[in-house]
Design an enzyme around this catalytic site. Structure first.
Site, mmCIF file in Angstrom:
data_model
loop_
_atom_site.group_PDB
_atom_site.id
_atom_site.type_symbol
_atom_site.label_atom_id
_atom_site.label_comp_id
_atom_site.label_asym_id
_atom_site.label_seq_id
_atom_site.Cartn_x
_atom_site.Cartn_y
_atom_site.Cartn_z
ATOM 1 N N GLU A 52 0.860 -1.171 0.000
ATOM 2 C CA GLU A 52 0.000 0.000 0.000
ATOM 3 C C GLU A 52 0.903 1.229 0.000
ATOM 4 O OE1 GLU A 52 -3.081 0.109 -0.501
ATOM 5 O OE2 GLU A 52 -3.527 -2.023 -0.324
ATOM 6 N N CYS A 83 -2.064 9.348 2.576
ATOM 7 C CA CYS A 83 -1.640 8.834 1.269
ATOM 8 C C CYS A 83 -2.643 9.106 0.163
ATOM 9 C CB CYS A 83 -1.347 7.335 1.357
ATOM 10 S SG CYS A 83 -2.760 6.337 1.862
#
Length: 432
Positions: free
Chosen positions: A173, A207
């Protein structure tokens, strides 16, 4: 020159043209594949016989979800509890043993997790490791059955390299520069509030935060006062005094983000305080694609605006760069939304808002290409930590039914054998 460079470039150009996207095209290609099987059936059988001297038959099967075994979860510092517990829950539900490695940067959370979490879990099956970079590299030398990593792409490459030595599957991720295209047809104040919230939440250390805005010159002129108003509404006239505005995690990150303020021109904010690791909610204009702020993920409370002539130029700009973790579009025109969705690629897509797509557990969350590998959230987390084991259970009797597949393969039995192995096609198919 690499002998395959031209081939790959030609296929990538076709991909970017959108040729493979329409349903009709996919159906036509599948039908063409069916014609190949029909028209070349004998040639295929002859080639199989020549290469391997075999003919095979398909059987039905079911899928059993097995745990991988001992998995490693490496956690980042920006959301150190959430990004530990969400994958951990899925790993436990799937039946794995887990080694957890909290970030050494978020020291207090690392200490809390290391000292207290083992008291709640079975110590034989779950462990917390506190480790810096050197110790983490040592940890990665061990064979794990699955590795789940959340962090940046440079460390992601290190994780993937270590996993490759043991052929260990991974979920990465990662992050990236998430574009936000704002068309000329939208409600400017709504856009400003939603973009400001997504960019400056947790001081931009998220993010999936919108990393930069693409819009026309005219929209930029409308958006700037609306963004200034939204920032004041959220954090007051002096965001440094707001209890709702976060600080940068660590001196190193502060220095890196502050250096990015040299790109373009500060239109809103720009104030910094090194002692508090404070960087004000900042908007930059006159930013150029080659400026430092456009070369890396910002991961801080700075929002650059780049101007484009239209949606086509925005799409070309996005497609010329690595695939982002998230892509945002604001427009009251559904045609524009569909065009950007259809002609781009990203881990996730969200229209007329920011970050909200990742809050839905019914949707898988993850990146693509440079922004990551694999999916999780909700039931997808369970599936991530489960091996889909193909299983066939057959009765031990009725051996007479199996004689068809056993050699020798007499010519009189070939019609029955072919009929059993034939793939039947409908005139149309549904692509999920």
């Amino acid at each position: 020159m690499n002998p395959y460079a031209g081939l790959v470039s030609r296929l990538r150009a076709a991909w970017l043209s959108g040729k493979t996207r329409p349903m009709e095209y996919r159906v036509a290609q599948l039908e063409a594949l069916g014609r190949f099987l029909d028209e070349k059936k004998q040639d295929i059988l002859d080639a199989l016989a020549s290469d391997m001297r075999k003919v095979t038959q398909l059987d039905s099967a079911f899928i059993r979800k097995d745990p991988y075994g001992v998995v490693l979860i490496i956690v980042p510092w920006n959301y150190p509890i959430n990004l530990l517990l969400v994958p951990l829950i899925g790993a436990i539900a799937a039946g794995n043993c887990v080694v957890m490695k909290p970030s050494e940067i978020s020291k207090d959370v690392e200490k809390l997790v290391a000292e207290t979490l083992p008291n709640y879990l079975d110590k034989d099956c779950f462990a917390v490791v506190t480790a810096g970079v050197e110790e983490t590299n040592k940890l990665l030398e061990n064979k794990f059955d699955y590795i789940f990593f959340t962090g940046n792409s440079s460390v992601g490459r290190i994780i993937m390299t270590a996993a490759a030595k043991h052929l260990t599957p991974v979920t990465l991720e990662l992050g990236g520069k998430n574009p936000c295209y704002v068309s000329d047809t939208c409600e400017v104040h709504n856009v400003a509030r939603r973009v400001a919230w997504g960019r400056f939440f947790n001081a931009g250390q998220t993010c999936v935060a919108p990393d930069y805005i693409l819009c026309s010159v005219e929209m930029q002129e409308k958006l700037l006062p609306a963004l200034r108003e939204a920032i004041t509404e959220f954090y007051g006239p002096n965001p440094q005094e707001s209890p709702d505005f976060a600080r940068i995690m660590g001196d190193k990150h502060f220095q890196r983000i502050r250096a990015l303020l040299s790109s373009g021109r500060v239109a809103i904010g720009g104030q910094t305080d090194e002692q508090e690791r404070y960087i004000a909610p900042t908007v930059l204009v006159d930013v150029q694609p080659k400026d430092p702020i456009m070369q890396e993920e910002i991961f801080g409370p700075i929002l650059p605006i780049l101007t484009v002539a239209n949606v086509d130029e925005a799409i070309a700009f996005i497609n010329a760069r690595e695939q982002p973790l998230a892509l945002y579009v604001f427009s009251s025109c559904k045609k524009v939304l569909r065009q950007v969705l259809k002609q781009t690629s990203s881990g996730g897509f969200c229209a007329n808002d920011t970050m909200m797509h990742m809050t839905l557990t019914s949707l898988p969350f993850g990146g693509i290409g440079h922004s990551g590998l694999g999916r999780y959230h909700g039931r997808f987390t369970f599936e991530t930590f489960s091996h889909p084991r193909s299983t066939l259970l057959r009765g031990a009797g009725r051996e007479a039914l199996n004689t068809l597949r056993y050699p020798p393969y007499a010519s009189r039995r070939l019609p029955l054998l072919r009929a059993a192995a034939e793939t039947r096609r409908a005139t149309a198919c549904a692509l999920l």
